[in-house]
Design an enzyme around this catalytic site. Structure first.
Site, PDB file in Angstrom:
ATOM      1  N   PRO A  16       0.734  -1.250  -0.057  1.00 29.91           N
ATOM      2  CA  PRO A  16       0.024   0.049   0.046  1.00 29.91           C
ATOM      3  C   PRO A  16       0.959   1.353   0.023  1.00 29.91           C
ATOM      4  CG  PRO A  16      -0.579  -1.302   2.002  1.00 29.91           C
ATOM      5  CD  PRO A  16       0.779  -2.004   1.173  1.00 29.91           C
ATOM      6  N   GLU A  17       0.544   2.320  -1.078  1.00 32.17           N
ATOM      7  CA  GLU A  17       1.160   3.651  -0.736  1.00 32.17           C
ATOM      8  C   GLU A  17       0.133   4.561  -0.421  1.00 32.17           C
ATOM      9  OE1 GLU A  17       3.426   4.244  -4.629  1.00 32.17           O
ATOM     10  OE2 GLU A  17       3.569   2.041  -4.793  1.00 32.17           O
ATOM     11  N   LYS A  19       2.661   6.784   5.636  1.00 34.36           N
ATOM     12  CA  LYS A  19       1.775   5.525   5.406  1.00 34.36           C
ATOM     13  C   LYS A  19       1.215   4.935   6.823  1.00 34.36           C
ATOM     14  CE  LYS A  19       4.602   4.023   1.331  1.00 34.36           C
ATOM     15  NZ  LYS A  19       5.482   2.787   1.288  1.00 34.36           N
ATOM     16  N   ARG A  44      14.908  -0.979  -7.747  1.00 35.91           N
ATOM     17  CA  ARG A  44      13.534  -1.143  -7.911  1.00 35.91           C
ATOM     18  C   ARG A  44      13.102  -1.395  -9.591  1.00 35.91           C
ATOM     19  NH1 ARG A  44      10.570   0.205  -3.340  1.00 35.91           N
ATOM     20  NH2 ARG A  44       8.879  -1.361  -4.453  1.00 35.91           N
TER      21      ARG A  44
END
Ligand SMILES: [Zn+2]
Length: 297
Positions: free
Chosen positions: A2-3, A60, A287
């Site tokens: 989740p971002e 977050k 990434r």
């Protein structure tokens, strides 16, 4: 993973669903989830009998603020999910915490709402409910705290903070000889942006992920700022992105919708929606990074 858009979707739902309700029982069973505690009875003592006043987000981190001044802080990390269910729904595997909430009281909820109440969600449940924390990989965390967290002091700017303008963003990235993808991922610079939205933001801004912050012109910084606000705003409107693993679920267990609108992320070899060139995948900042080699400069 989740971002910001996914965590913000959960925050808005929590705010609409649970504000004004009382916590009637707490079952903090996950040893890893409550790893800050030698003794979880502290969690029960500080939450049961308390009423939820509002729900905040910083980066977050979610903070469910109670009328005592304490907050239940939740970080979903890799695979954490917060789910609201009507009991007696069976407990699914990997449930590490359950907070039971009283039925919603219309007048009480309105009176206590510190922030404007969101329009009623179609799934909204009026009866007594349970808030459950489910986390198969157990990287997520739940704890109760008074006041602010030390780790929050380390966090960078909120990308949707109305006080962050294009000039402010330019000042933030200008001194840094670091690629913009890495800068966007660095939570000490800007919070809440992960691998998906970094790619989408840079695609929309027409900026190459390896382009360093110190080479960004003022107009490019303005484009980047506009892209951050637009991309994250659209993603929140679509209730976040759920990838093939469907790990991200909203408060009601539903997947997000924004993955259907990704322009770059996960689209290696497919045509760029802007110029038709094949989207390329490279490794940046450790990434997988997707970008258009023609229109991102
Ligand atoms: Zn392109």
């Amino acid at each position: 993973l989740p971002e910001l858009p996914e965590v913000e979707t959960v925050r808005r739902d929590l705010q609409a669903e649970l504000t004004g309700r009382w916590i009637t029982a707490a079952s903090p069973t996950g040893v890893r989830t409550f790893r800050r505690y030698p003794d979880v009875s502290d969690v029960v003592g500080r939450t049961v009998g308390r009423r939820l006043v509002t729900v905040d987000r910083r980066g977050k981190y979610l903070a469910l603020r109670l009328d005592s001044g304490d907050a239940i802080v939740v970080h979903l990390r890799m695979s954490g999910q917060l789910l609201v269910v009507a009991p007696p729904a069976p407990l699914v595997r990997h449930t590490h915490a359950v907070f039971a909430f009283s039925a919603a009281l219309e007048s009480a909820a309105l009176e206590s709402a510190a922030a404007p109440v969101q329009p009623e969600h179609p799934n909204r449940i009026g009866e007594a409910v349970e808030l459950r924390f489910v986390d198969p990989r157990t990287f997520g965390e739940v704890f109760v705290t008074t006041g602010d967290l030390p780790e929050l002091a380390e966090l960078g700017v909120e990308p949707l903070d109305p006080d962050l303008d294009p000039a402010g963003l330019h000042r933030l990235v200008r001194p840094r000889h670091v690629g913009l993808k890495a800068l966007l991922l660095d939570q000490r610079v800007v919070v809440g942006i992960g691998n998906i939205y970094a790619d989408e933001i840079l695609w929309r801004a027409r900026i190459r992920p390896t382009r360093t912050g110190d080479t960004l012109t003022k107009p490019q910084a303005a484009r980047l700022h506009d892209s951050i606000v637009t991309t994250l705003g659209e993603a929140i409107a679509h209730r976040g992105s759920s990838l093939a693993d469907e790990q991200y679920r909203d408060l009601y267990g539903a997947v997000g919708d924004y993955q259907r609108f990704h322009n770059a992320h996960g689209r290696e070899g497919q045509p760029c929606p802007r110029c038709g060139s094949a989207i390329r995948r490279v490794r940046v900042a450790g990434r997988s990074t997707y970008f258009c080699p023609r229109c991102q400069r």
